[in-house]
Design a protein around this motif. Structure first.
Motif, short mmCIF file in Angstrom:
data_model
loop_
_atom_site.label_atom_id
_atom_site.label_comp_id
_atom_site.label_asym_id
_atom_site.label_seq_id
_atom_site.Cartn_x
_atom_site.Cartn_y
_atom_site.Cartn_z
N GLY A 83 -0.43 9.27 -0.82
CA GLY A 83 -0.80 7.91 -0.28
C GLY A 83 -0.79 6.91 -1.26
N VAL A 84 -1.84 6.03 -1.39
CA VAL A 84 -1.60 5.05 -2.10
C VAL A 84 -3.09 4.99 -3.08
CG1 VAL A 84 -2.31 2.43 -2.54
CG2 VAL A 84 -0.82 3.46 -0.76
N GLY A 85 -2.84 4.70 -4.48
CA GLY A 85 -4.07 4.89 -5.38
C GLY A 85 -3.71 4.23 -6.76
N MET A 86 -4.54 4.35 -7.79
CA MET A 86 -4.55 3.76 -8.97
C MET A 86 -4.26 4.79 -10.20
SD MET A 86 -4.86 0.54 -8.00
CE MET A 86 -5.23 -0.10 -9.88
N THR A 87 -3.55 4.32 -11.17
CA THR A 87 -3.97 4.93 -12.30
C THR A 87 -4.70 4.79 -13.37
OG1 THR A 87 -2.37 3.26 -13.71
CG2 THR A 87 -1.22 5.08 -12.30
N ASN A 123 -13.20 -2.20 -7.43
CA ASN A 123 -12.43 -3.18 -6.72
C ASN A 123 -10.68 -2.88 -6.56
OD1 ASN A 123 -13.74 -5.42 -5.87
ND2 ASN A 123 -14.20 -5.90 -8.12
N TRP A 124 -10.62 -1.76 -7.49
CA TRP A 124 -9.17 -1.17 -7.32
C TRP A 124 -9.09 -0.29 -5.98
CZ3 TRP A 124 -8.51 1.37 -12.90
CH2 TRP A 124 -8.40 0.27 -13.82
N GLN A 125 -10.02 0.20 -5.59
CA GLN A 125 -10.27 0.94 -4.19
C GLN A 125 -10.10 -0.06 -3.27
OE1 GLN A 125 -13.79 2.30 -2.57
NE2 GLN A 125 -12.80 4.58 -2.35
N ASN A 126 -10.67 -1.08 -3.32
CA ASN A 126 -10.58 -2.23 -2.28
C ASN A 126 -9.31 -2.46 -2.22
OD1 ASN A 126 -13.35 -1.91 -1.99
ND2 ASN A 126 -13.76 -3.72 -3.37
N ALA A 127 -8.45 -2.90 -3.35
CA ALA A 127 -7.14 -3.50 -3.28
C ALA A 127 -6.25 -2.50 -2.78
CB ALA A 127 -6.75 -3.93 -4.74
#
Length: 455
Positions: free
Chosen positions: A249-253, A283-287
């Motif tokens: 999906g989409v996520g962050m490192t 905020n990374w989750q929001n983005a």
């Protein structure tokens, strides 16, 4: 305004005449409906643009529907008296989102993005709204963020409506088919209104049960309720995770890179590191969720990242008010529960923490891992004594009573490199009408310091 023409000639009761209810009355009258409007508050009844009708005494046999403001209890601690009366008479209960949905067929071709979740909703809808406009499409922002959806002006063809929905609104709405529906997260909140965690999750799930299967669901899967929901929804779905790098999906490192993941491979889209208005993992989750929405609307990754870079942020949500002598001042008045405050405490070090109000919980254990970030706590409102007991032996405490006193003491104690963080972890209703009024009080209290005029 948005006019629900489908209600022309119908008799519609409206109970609750604050912003949402008043907007509904105006829209229904414009549609040619016969409106029976009532509020327990006399001043609100006087402000309504039609004769007020006492719904407690009215005969509901001729009523086609009863529209409720989101704050009216449907189930717990017990159904409101008018809810019971409507159910006994077989009168459908609706919300303002149902009225909007009925009007969609008369609006120019558009998309609807609806966002719910326990924390981050307002930031996310504000970010999506900003992104849509930055990418050249007309956009309108409304719902739980404070702008009644029926007060919005209709968008031209190709426009995007971006709505924030609370659990109360989800629970009340029967018809709202969002082109993109987003669930950010689910942690315990409003259990007094939903009975238990299962009731709260069920209310959030309604947003997705109203969707057509061909439309897109964006689900945060960093909590158990989100993970479970993601495995059971039938529609197209993109998971979002900022904690588990195994999730497709989409996520962050960990270092703030936004990534698209498929079959275990990650494609870096861009970096959020250093963006002051999108600071912190929350905020990374929001983005990440907003990014999925942008891609679904047809925007390029570069255009989306450029919009993120100049996002001005949201008032009262980790809002940087300024600096004085190397001391950063942050207004997080919208943090009305422990989970929201935890995200703020995680984002900063060397914190002088102003907290308190009307507590939803006095158990501060969800914040314990962040106690080392806090140099001193300044406590206000009804929760001050209970919070002081919970912090005893962990964090030095000063009980201050009010925002003004706490702000003055915190700024007097602050040293260069530290952050004065107003993140109450409580509702505002002991001293203020809402979190906005509380945040503005903090802003006024800090204004002399941020302008260099120490009191």
């Amino acid at each position: 305004m948005i006019v629900p023409h489908a209600y022309q000639g119908k008799r519609i009761g409206v109970f609750g005449l604050a912003r949402t209810g008043l907007a509904a009355v105006r829209a229904l009258l414009a549609a040619g409906a016969h409106v029976w409007a009532w509020d327990d508050d006399v001043a609100r009844r006087k402000a309504v643009p039609c004769p007020a009708i006492d719904l407690y005494d009215a005969d509901f046999s001729g009523l086609d529907a009863l529209m409720l403001a989101p704050g009216v209890p449907l189930h717990h601690p017990q159904p409101h008296a008018l809810v019971q009366k409507a159910r006994a008479a077989g009168v459908p209960l609706i919300g303002d989102m149902d009225l909007f949905d009925s009007a969609r067929q008369d609006l120019p071709a558009h998309k609807l993005v609806a966002v719910t979740g326990t924390n981050g909703k307002s930031t996310t809808v504000a970010l999506i709204h900003h992104m849509v406009k930055a990418c050249g499409r007309p956009a309108a922002l409304g719902g739980n963020i404070g702008i009644p959806v029926l007060d919005l002006d209709p968008l031209p063809e190709g426009g995007v409506y971006v709505f924030e929905l609370s659990s109360f609104q989800c629970d009340l709405t029967h018809s709202l088919d969002a082109d993109v529906a987003v669930l950010l997260n689910i942690t315990p909140d409003h259990l007094d209104r939903h009975g238990d965690m299962a009731g709260y999750v069920a209310a959030k799930r309604r947003l997705f049960e109203m969707q057509s299967e061909a439309h897109l669901a964006v689900i945060g899967v960093d909590d158990a309720a989100g993970r479970q929901m993601a495995t059971t929804l039938p529609q197209n779905l993109v998971p979002v995770s900022v904690r588990d790098e195994r999730v497709d999906g989409v996520g962050m490192t960990p270092d703030g890179q936004l990534v698209e993941r498929k079959d275990g491979a990650a494609k870096v889209v861009g970096s959020l590191q250093g963006l002051a208005t999108l600071r912190g993992r929350h905020n990374w989750q929001n983005a990440a969720a907003a990014y999925v929405v942008g891609r679904q609307l047809g925007f390029s990754p570069n255009a989306i990242m450029a919009a993120f870079a100049d996002f001005p942020g949201l008032a009262h949500r980790c809002e940087v008010l300024g600096q004085n002598g190397g001391v950063l001042v942050v207004n997080d008045s919208k943090a009305t529960n422990m989970e929201a405050t935890a995200t703020a405490l995680a984002a900063y070090d060397k914190i002088l923490w102003i907290a308190g109000g009307r507590a939803k919980s006095t158990d501060l254990s969800p914040l314990a891992q962040f106690f080392p970030h806090i140099r001193h706590a300044y406590l206000i409102g009804e929760a001050a004594a209970d919070f002081a007991k919970a912090l005893d032996g962990h964090v030095p405490v000063t009980q201050c009573g009010t925002v003004d006193v706490a702000s003055q003491k915190a700024m007097a104690d602050a040293k260069p490199g530290e952050t004065v963080l107003f993140s109450p972890a409580c509702a505002s209703f002991d001293q203020f009408s809402d979190f906005e009024a509380r945040g503005e009080a903090f802003r006024r209290a800090l204004a002399p310091f941020l302008s260099g005029e120490r009191a």
